[in-house]
Enzyme design. Structure first.
Site, PDB file in Angstrom:
ATOM      1  N   LYS A  54       0.836  -1.208   0.000  1.00 44.60           N
ATOM      2  CA  LYS A  54       0.000   0.000   0.000  1.00 44.60           C
ATOM      3  C   LYS A  54       0.871   1.258   0.000  1.00 44.60           C
ATOM      4  O   LYS A  54       0.615   2.205  -0.750  1.00 44.60           O
ATOM      5  CB  LYS A  54      -0.934  -0.005   1.214  1.00 44.60           C
ATOM      6  CG  LYS A  54      -2.016  -1.069   1.127  1.00 44.60           C
ATOM      7  CD  LYS A  54      -2.823  -1.151   2.414  1.00 44.60           C
ATOM      8  CE  LYS A  54      -3.856  -2.252   2.339  1.00 44.60           C
ATOM      9  NZ  LYS A  54      -4.637  -2.359   3.582  1.00 44.60           N
ATOM     10  N   ALA A  70      -0.227   0.757   6.336  1.00 46.45           N
ATOM     11  CA  ALA A  70      -0.433  -0.228   7.404  1.00 46.45           C
ATOM     12  C   ALA A  70      -1.518  -1.202   6.996  1.00 46.45           C
ATOM     13  O   ALA A  70      -2.381  -0.890   6.169  1.00 46.45           O
ATOM     14  CB  ALA A  70      -0.817   0.476   8.709  1.00 46.45           C
ATOM     15  N   ASP A  71      -1.465  -2.378   7.589  1.00 43.92           N
ATOM     16  CA  ASP A  71      -2.520  -3.361   7.389  1.00 43.92           C
ATOM     17  C   ASP A  71      -2.656  -4.184   8.661  1.00 43.92           C
ATOM     18  O   ASP A  71      -1.658  -4.609   9.237  1.00 43.92           O
ATOM     19  CB  ASP A  71      -2.215  -4.281   6.206  1.00 43.92           C
ATOM     20  CG  ASP A  71      -3.456  -5.049   5.791  1.00 43.92           C
ATOM     21  OD1 ASP A  71      -4.268  -4.468   5.048  1.00 43.92           O
ATOM     22  OD2 ASP A  71      -3.636  -6.200   6.230  1.00 43.92           O
ATOM     23  N   THR A  72      -3.894  -4.370   9.089  1.00 39.16           N
ATOM     24  CA  THR A  72      -4.188  -5.125  10.301  1.00 39.16           C
ATOM     25  C   THR A  72      -5.020  -6.339   9.947  1.00 39.16           C
ATOM     26  O   THR A  72      -5.997  -6.232   9.205  1.00 39.16           O
ATOM     27  CB  THR A  72      -4.956  -4.254  11.317  1.00 39.16           C
ATOM     28  OG1 THR A  72      -4.160  -3.107  11.639  1.00 39.16           O
ATOM     29  CG2 THR A  72      -5.272  -5.020  12.591  1.00 39.16           C
ATOM     30  N   GLY A 107       1.032  -4.787  10.205  1.00 34.73           N
ATOM     31  CA  GLY A 107       2.251  -4.435   9.505  1.00 34.73           C
ATOM     32  C   GLY A 107       2.260  -2.937   9.267  1.00 34.73           C
ATOM     33  O   GLY A 107       1.225  -2.342   8.970  1.00 34.73           O
TER      34      GLY A 107
END
EC number: 3.6.1.9
Length: 191
Positions: A54, A70-72, A107
């Site tokens: 991203k 970010a990625d959750t 992340g």
């Protein structure tokens, strides 16, 4: 002149978390990437790859900026619980989490001017109480499961289900603040 900060995310929770610590991005520019896990990709590797992917998309358009991605995701073992599509999926996810432990992996990637990149993975372990049918029905009716990995938002009603948490609370909300600020300042970003 300082380089701008761009948040490569559509998440209102990430924006709110950054604001809590006085960080206001100059722009918000979500990136649309394929989030399908690879054949043997673990939840940890997926969270990092998506965050970096991203940020990379937005950084390619703005090489002069600091770009934060970010990625959750929520994982039970190697099983990834994405955002539920409907009440049936939300109920199944919450039933799976009821009375057991799971992990929330976030992340974070920062691309800095000059092509420098830094990443971090935050892993938080949580345990939910065993949910009664009444609690599950009330939660589903509240619609707090919408737009949330694993079907819950810890800073809302689901916070009452957590019996144990080890790691970053803000990472479960959507952005580990300690790690994120460390990445930004480590790459030279200044508020």
């Amino acid at each position: 002149m300082k380089a701008p900060l761009i948040l490569a995310s559509a998440s209102p929770r990430r924006l709110q978390l950054l604001a809590q610590v006085g960080v206001v991005p100059d722009a918000v520019e979500p990136a649309d990437i394929d989030e399908t896990p690879g054949k043997d990709e673990t939840p940890r590797l997926l969270a990092l790859r998506l965050a970096k992917g991203k940020a990379a998309v937005v950084a390619a358009r703005h090489p002069e900026a600091f770009v934060l991605g970010a990625d959750t995701l929520v994982a039970v073992g190697r099983r990834i619980l994405n955002k539920p599509a409907d009440e049936t999926e939300a109920r199944a996810m919450l039933s799976l989490l009821s009375g057991r432990s799971h992990r929330v992996l976030t992340g974070v990637a920062v691309f800095a001017p000059g092509g420098r990149v830094a990443t971090r993975l935050s892993e938080t372990r949580l345990k939910f109480k065993r949910l009664t049918d009444q609690e599950l029905d009330g939660f589903i009716a509240s619609e707090d499961w919408r737009d949330a990995a694993g079907g819950y938002k810890i800073h809302m009603r689901a916070g009452a289900f957590v019996t144990d948490l080890s790691g970053s609370f803000t990472a479960v909300v959507g952005l580990p603040l300690y790690e994120t600020l460390g990445l930004l300042t480590g790459l030279g970003w200044r508020a």
